[in-house]
Design a protein around this motif. Structure first.
Motif, PDB file in Angstrom:
ATOM      1  N   THR A   4       0.825  -1.211   0.000  1.00 52.67           N
ATOM      2  CA  THR A   4       0.000   0.000   0.000  1.00 52.67           C
ATOM      3  C   THR A   4       0.855   1.254   0.000  1.00 52.67           C
ATOM      4  OG1 THR A   4      -1.783  -1.138   1.173  1.00 52.67           O
ATOM      5  CG2 THR A   4      -1.803   1.272   1.215  1.00 52.67           C
ATOM      6  N   GLY A   5       1.831   1.336   0.912  1.00 54.17           N
ATOM      7  CA  GLY A   5       2.687   2.501   0.953  1.00 54.17           C
ATOM      8  C   GLY A   5       3.246   2.771   2.336  1.00 54.17           C
ATOM      9  N   THR A   6       4.039   3.820   2.410  1.00 58.27           N
ATOM     10  CA  THR A   6       4.736   4.169   3.645  1.00 58.27           C
ATOM     11  C   THR A   6       4.573   5.662   3.919  1.00 58.27           C
ATOM     12  OG1 THR A   6       6.389   2.442   3.243  1.00 58.27           O
ATOM     13  CG2 THR A   6       6.990   4.180   4.800  1.00 58.27           C
ATOM     14  N   VAL A   7       4.502   5.996   5.223  1.00 58.62           N
ATOM     15  CA  VAL A   7       4.478   7.397   5.633  1.00 58.62           C
ATOM     16  C   VAL A   7       5.665   7.637   6.560  1.00 58.62           C
ATOM     17  CG1 VAL A   7       3.177   9.264   6.698  1.00 58.62           C
ATOM     18  CG2 VAL A   7       1.960   7.426   5.514  1.00 58.62           C
ATOM     19  N   MET A   8       6.517   8.596   6.175  1.00 61.44           N
ATOM     20  CA  MET A   8       7.638   9.005   7.007  1.00 61.44           C
ATOM     21  C   MET A   8       7.258  10.283   7.754  1.00 61.44           C
ATOM     22  SD  MET A   8      10.412   7.078   6.704  1.00 61.44           S
ATOM     23  CE  MET A   8      10.958   5.731   5.650  1.00 61.44           C
ATOM     24  N   TYR A   9       7.575  10.324   9.052  1.00 61.52           N
ATOM     25  CA  TYR A   9       7.257  11.491   9.880  1.00 61.52           C
ATOM     26  C   TYR A   9       8.545  12.030  10.491  1.00 61.52           C
ATOM     27  CZ  TYR A   9       2.626   9.191   9.976  1.00 61.52           C
ATOM     28  OH  TYR A   9       1.438   8.578   9.645  1.00 61.52           O
ATOM     29  N   PHE A  10       8.625  13.366  10.566  1.00 67.52           N
ATOM     30  CA  PHE A  10       9.644  13.964  11.426  1.00 67.52           C
ATOM     31  C   PHE A  10       9.097  15.268  11.977  1.00 67.52           C
ATOM     32  CE2 PHE A  10      10.794  15.698   7.242  1.00 67.52           C
ATOM     33  CZ  PHE A  10      11.029  17.046   7.499  1.00 67.52           C
ATOM     34  N   VAL A  11       9.583  15.638  13.169  1.00 71.81           N
ATOM     35  CA  VAL A  11       9.110  16.847  13.831  1.00 71.81           C
ATOM     36  C   VAL A  11      10.283  17.752  14.135  1.00 71.81           C
ATOM     37  CG1 VAL A  11       7.051  15.793  14.851  1.00 71.81           C
ATOM     38  CG2 VAL A  11       9.213  15.759  16.117  1.00 71.81           C
TER      39      VAL A  11
END
Length: 497
Positions: free
Chosen positions: A480-487
């Protein structure tokens, strides 16, 4: 127990232990010997003083015989002229290391010993009436004789003066008293040996054994063997030394393993970079040869060939930059230039640059900004752009759909702004998700894969974000896919008081 405490205890035991146990042994032995003396010699209420005082003891062992002789002198003084009676008394005295001497008038009528000093003793015996016959205390005769003489004066029926003497040699000690002292000395020696053995074993176990373990461990480390475990010591100084030694061995082993792992990863990195550089170099050479050989015989083909060469050169530059940046990470020498950055303007510029590249690769880019116009962060613009490019590059490699898309969302989450980069790639397996930010980790380890990559891109992302005081993570669903997060922490003005 500390070594100093052990040595103090050892000293006290060596001093007090033998004294205490010898005193107890002496008490037991002497009690037994006093009972034996009482039984053999009829001595009543023998004490330690009498046992240690030979004249007093010898004086008491003949008391019973002396009393009997007194009674005999009162009732039948002529019995002292009877050889059979005198012989029986002398036999009784011999059992008590004494003998009998009878003097009637000036003549010695009976002497119960044929000792060589007999005449010397007879000359030294006191005259009649010089001793109080009411007391049975002996008179000491010195010189070579060393004798205790008890004198009893009496008169025969015809009025003749007579004296009876009990002579006891002081030079000889009662065998029971002698045995008592010998046994006491023997017990003292045994106690000293036993105490020394126990203390030696204790000290040996506390000091020598750990030192032996340290010697063996040192030899193993000298030979390069770190695969062993140092036995845990006690809580004394040597035990602490063993514990510290084990900690040193463990750290040396970890350092050696880290060094080997680092060498392995560096070799893997070189192999990866070499492989990934070979592909664009081969392509560049092929297109250059095509131009040189006249294959690109039209302006359109030449432009295509030149653009391809340019793109491949960019790929090589990116790989070289990754390798250069990785070396800076390894030595903690990343050059940061922190400044205030307007979030809206910065990310709008980034998306504009990315859109051209992604459009050429048939990937749709969507950008959503939910942050106010005046929100700022303190960051290094170049390094944050590196973070975004590395994440986007990673997403591009793993998009397996005919039509790819990447969504970039910027959100306000309180004290932080949160950036989300979502793709519709093949996704990451759950087991791989916690490892993707590790150096050299690649979900597709095959070098025959067309994905390429050095395996350090996401580790660089993590390093940069953490150096900015933020954090990075990912969620993914396979196929399906990937979500990368950074803050990143927002910049906030400090109110002036």
């Amino acid at each position: 127990m500390k070594l100093r405490t052990k040595l103090i205890i050892t000293f006290l035991i060596l001093i007090l232990g033998p004294v205490m146990f010898t005193a107890l042994a002496f008490f037991g032995i002497s009690r037994y010997q006093m009972k034996t003396i009482k039984k053999l010699y009829g001595v009543e209420s023998a004490s330690y003083e009498t046992l240690s005082n030979t004249p007093a003891m010898l004086n008491r062992i003949t008391k019973e015989t002396y009393t009997g002789m007194e009674k005999k002198a009162e009732s039948d003084p002529e019995a002292f002229e009877d050889d059979s009676y005198l012989q029986s008394v002398n036999l009784e005295l011999e059992a008590r290391y004494s003998y009998l001497v009878i003097r009637i008038g000036d003549a010695y009528t009976y002497v119960g010993s044929d000792d060589a000093t007999r005449q010397e003793l007879l000359d030294a015996l006191p005259d009649y009436g010089t001793h109080d016959s009411k007391q049975d205390v002996g008179t000491y005769v010195g010189g070579d004789l060393q004798a205790l003489v008890k004198q009893m004066d009496f008169e025969l029926s015809d009025g003749t003066e007579a004296s009876a003497f009990i002579v006891t040699s002081i030079s000889s000690m009662l065998p029971e008293v002698e045995s008592m002292f010998v046994d006491s000395v023997l017990v003292l020696v045994l106690i000293l040996i036993f105490t020394s053995l126990i203390l030696t074993a204790w000290i040996y176990k506390s000091i020598v054994t750990p030192i032996h373990h340290l010697q063996v461990a040192t030899k193993k480390i000298t030979d390069g063997n770190l695969d062993f475990e140092m036995p845990v010591g006690g809580d004394d100084e040597i035990g602490e030394l063993c514990t510290d030694f084990e900690e040193m061995r463990r750290r040396l082993k970890e350092s050696a393993e880290e060094k080997l792992e680092s060498e392995r990863r560096n070799k893997e990195l070189i192999s990866n970079i070499s492989h990934d550089l070979k592909t664009p170099i081969t392509a560049v050479k092929g297109y250059v040869e095509g131009i040189m050989d006249g294959v690109a015989d039209t302006p359109e083909k030449q432009e295509k060939y030149i653009r391809t060469i340019y793109n491949k050169a960019n790929d090589m530059e990116r790989l070289i930059n990754e390798l250069t940046f990785y070396s800076k990470i390894d030595t903690n020498r990343i050059p940061y230039t922190f400044e205030k950055i307007n979030v809206n303007a910065y990310f709008a510029d980034c998306v504009e640059e990315l859109s051209l590249e992604l459009e050429e690769q048939n990937i749709e880019l969507a950008y959503f900004n939910y942050v106010d116009e005046d929100v700022q962060v303190i960051a290094d613009a170049e390094q944050i752009k590196r973070v975004i490019n590395n994440i986007i590059s990673n997403s591009i490699k793993y998009i397996d759909k005919p039509k790819g898309y990447i969504n970039i969302r910027v959100k306000d989450v309180g004290d932080f702004i949160q950036v989300e980069i979502e793709d519709n790639g093949k996704g990451i397996a759950t087991k791989d998700l916690p490892l993707i930010f590790n150096r050299f980790y690649r979900t597709d380890a095959s070098r025959n894969s067309s994905k390429g990559g050095s395996g350090i891109g996401l580790s660089i992302v993590k390093k940069i974000i953490e150096d900015h005081g933020g954090k990075v993570w990912a969620t993914s669903k396979e196929h399906t896919g990937t979500v990368m997060y950074f803050v990143l922490r927002k910049y906030q003005e400090v109110p002036v008081t």
